[in-house]
Structure formats: structure tokens, C-alpha cells
Design an enzyme around this catalytic site. Structure first.
Site, PDB file in Angstrom:
ATOM      1  N   LYS A  48       0.847  -1.192   0.000  1.00 37.21           N
ATOM      2  CA  LYS A  48       0.000   0.000   0.000  1.00 37.21           C
ATOM      3  C   LYS A  48       0.881   1.239   0.000  1.00 37.21           C
ATOM      4  O   LYS A  48       2.050   1.208   0.387  1.00 37.21           O
ATOM      5  CB  LYS A  48      -0.946   0.014   1.207  1.00 37.21           C
ATOM      6  CG  LYS A  48      -0.268   0.146   2.585  1.00 37.21           C
ATOM      7  CD  LYS A  48       0.096   1.578   2.983  1.00 37.21           C
ATOM      8  CE  LYS A  48       0.913   1.626   4.258  1.00 37.21           C
ATOM      9  NZ  LYS A  48       1.519   2.959   4.519  1.00 37.21           N
ATOM     10  N   ASP A  79      -1.961  -1.137  10.131  1.00 34.56           N
ATOM     11  CA  ASP A  79      -2.222  -1.222   8.689  1.00 34.56           C
ATOM     12  C   ASP A  79      -2.882  -2.532   8.271  1.00 34.56           C
ATOM     13  O   ASP A  79      -3.370  -2.649   7.145  1.00 34.56           O
ATOM     14  CB  ASP A  79      -0.911  -1.079   7.900  1.00 34.56           C
ATOM     15  CG  ASP A  79      -0.336   0.325   7.950  1.00 34.56           C
ATOM     16  OD1 ASP A  79      -1.093   1.263   8.269  1.00 34.56           O
ATOM     17  OD2 ASP A  79       0.864   0.483   7.671  1.00 34.56           O
TER      18      ASP A  79
END
Length: 280
Positions: free
Chosen positions: A8, A133
Site C-alpha cells: 500500500k 495497517d
């Protein structure tokens, strides 16, 4: 069973406060990209065994993939083990959620192997015990993530956008970066609302203008290389450039593949880990 574990980037990262327990309160726009590790899991009689093609990757509880497997087996009282093979492509300690996405992918594969009726929401509960995350990495796409990472709101997918990504020759500790951040001295915050609006309107130039990461307040002062990379991106035609997460990876957003390729070739002369990729 084999699956991709996608990295990401942050399109924005804001820190809006700090809890009494020391956790920072975040407001981040997260985006999955087409750079990935490969995770293969096989069921075995007992134990958790980690294999990896990179010798420096820990094979014990320090590895988030190991932690994910352990939490899953314990939570569902599963009386067997797993062998996890990790093929690394995502740079380590880079602000790209390499460990987090591996952990999320382990949870999803283990669900398919052992408990196929578990929802993504239930997986996210386990994920939050692993890292901030990891819940986002369960779903991926484009999302606003708030709190300590547990409040996730999907928005219009910012897919197929061209990125060049540079990981300089050093890693950064997420903990150290946050510990050195003075929340009360963040004077310019991202306009997250405007950034989301820009994505919804397909206004790439406005997206680039509104990308901001407050952790750069810490890292750009200490590591001049990051300033240089950001400047190089703009000089080489990027619409905007920003550090992802707690760094040190920096990406440039492009509207033209030829410009991106020229930039990639230029950056590759200076840095070992350079990637052309897209948002997905």
C-alpha cells in the site's frame, strides 16, 4: 494455497492526536498498489514454520505473518499447524505495509483453509491485534482509515494510476518516527476532504496537489535524501510526490507512462530499489 500480498501507499497521512496509552490517532487515505509478495500456506500437523527467500527476514514471532497464523490458530482452537512460504518483492521497513499485507494475506488464506465462513469484519478484529495497517490490507482498494487504523471507509477506487516508487538504501522504524513527531507542532494538515473529492471527480492534478504526509515533518529534516528524491520526481515530470507511511519510500504520481519510464530509468541510476507500478 498461493496468494498475492499487495503493498500500500498513503495518499495522505494525518496525525490528529494521541491517546493516553501512547497510540497516535490517525486520519489516512490508503491505496493498494500492484507491487506484491507471494504467500503460500500448507497445512501441517503442528507448529508454525516460516520459509522466506530473504535471509534477513525473521522466521519467528517477530514476523507478522507468524503472529497472524498464531492468533488465528489460537482464536479458533485449531489443532494443527501451517508452513508459510514468503517470496519477498516489497521492500522491508519502507512504509509500504510489507509485513502488514503478508499478515493480512495469511489470515485470508487460513480462513479459506480452516474456517471459510468467517467474515472480513471478523478477520479485521484479529488484524487490529497485529498492527494498524493490517485491517486495511484485508480489504485493500482505496479507503479512509481513522482512529488507530480500525475505522475503515471505502471510497471510489483510485485505480490504474501510474506510480514510480523509490526505496532509498536505508530503513526507518515506524515507532521511532512516531516517537519523534510533535503533534502540537503540526501546523499544516492534509485536506483529506478535498483529496477525496478530487479522487471522486477524477481530477488527478488536484489529487497530486492535496497529497500530504505529516510524518515528513520528522523524516525530511533528518534525511536529506528524501528531499532530493521528492525534488527529482517533480523535475522528471511527476504531478506530485510524497513519502509513504513512516517512510522512507517516496513515490511520484504520473499522468503519462513515457514520463514515468524516463523517471524510472533516471532513478535506477541512483537507487537500487525502484519500481514502476499502478494503483489497483
Amino acid at each position: 494455497m498461493l496468494s498475492k500480498a499487495h503493498a500500500k501507499i498513503n495518499l495522505s497521512l494525518d496525525v490528529i492526536g494521541k491517546r493516553k496509552d501512547g497510540y497516535h490517532l490517525l486520519k489516512m487515505l490508503m491505496q493498494t498498489i500492484d507491487l506484491y509478495d507471494l504467500i503460500e500456506i500448507k497445512k501441517i500437523k503442528k507448529d508454525i514454520i516460516i520459509d522466506c527467500d530473504r535471509e534477513y527476514i525473521p522466521k519467528d514471532r517477530r514476523n507478522l505473518a507468524y503472529k497472524a497464523a498464531s492468533l488465528f490458530l489460537d482464536r479458533y482452537n485449531i489443532d494443527s499447524g501451517v508452513r508459510i512460504n514468503i517470496t519477498k518483492n516489497i521492500p522491508v521497513a519502507a512504509g509500504l505495509a510489507g509485513g502488514s499485507t503478508d499478515a493480512a494475506t495469511v489470515l485470508k488464506i487460513m480462513r479459506d483453509i480452516f474456517e471459510p465462513d468467517i467474515s472480513n469484519e471478523e478477520l479485521k478484529e484479529i488484524a487490529l491485534d497485529i498492527g494498524a495497517d493490517v485491517p486495511f490490507c484485508i480489504e485493500g482498494g482505496t479507503a479512509l482509515c481513522e482512529g488507530i487504523g480500525e475505522k475503515i471507509t471505502s471510497i471510489k477506487n483510485f485505480k490504474n494510476q501510474i506510480l514510480v516508487l523509490v526505496k532509498p538504501n536505508f530503513g526507518l522504524s515506524t515507532k521511532d518516527v512516531y516517537n519523534n513527531l510533535k503533534v502540537e507542532k503540526i501546523y499544516i494538515h492534509p485536506n483529506t476532504t478535498k483529496l477525496i473529492q478530487s479522487i471522486e471527480e477524477d481530477n488527478l492534478e488536484s489529487v497530486a496537489r492535496n497529497m500530504r504526509n505529516v510524518l515528513e515533518n520528522v523524516t525530511l529534516r533528518k534525511y536529506k535524501t528524501l528531499n532530493s528524491i521528492k525534488s527529482n520526481f517533480i523535475e522528471l515530470g511527476a504531478l506530485g510526490s510524497m513519502m509513504s507511511g513512516s517512510g522512507p519510500s517516496v513515490f511520484g504520481l504520473f499522468d503519462d507512462m513515457l514520463k514515468a519510464q524516463i523517471c524510472y530509468d533516471n532513478m535506477k541510476e541512483k537507487y537500487k530499489e525502484v519500481f514502476i507500478t499502478r494503483t489497483i
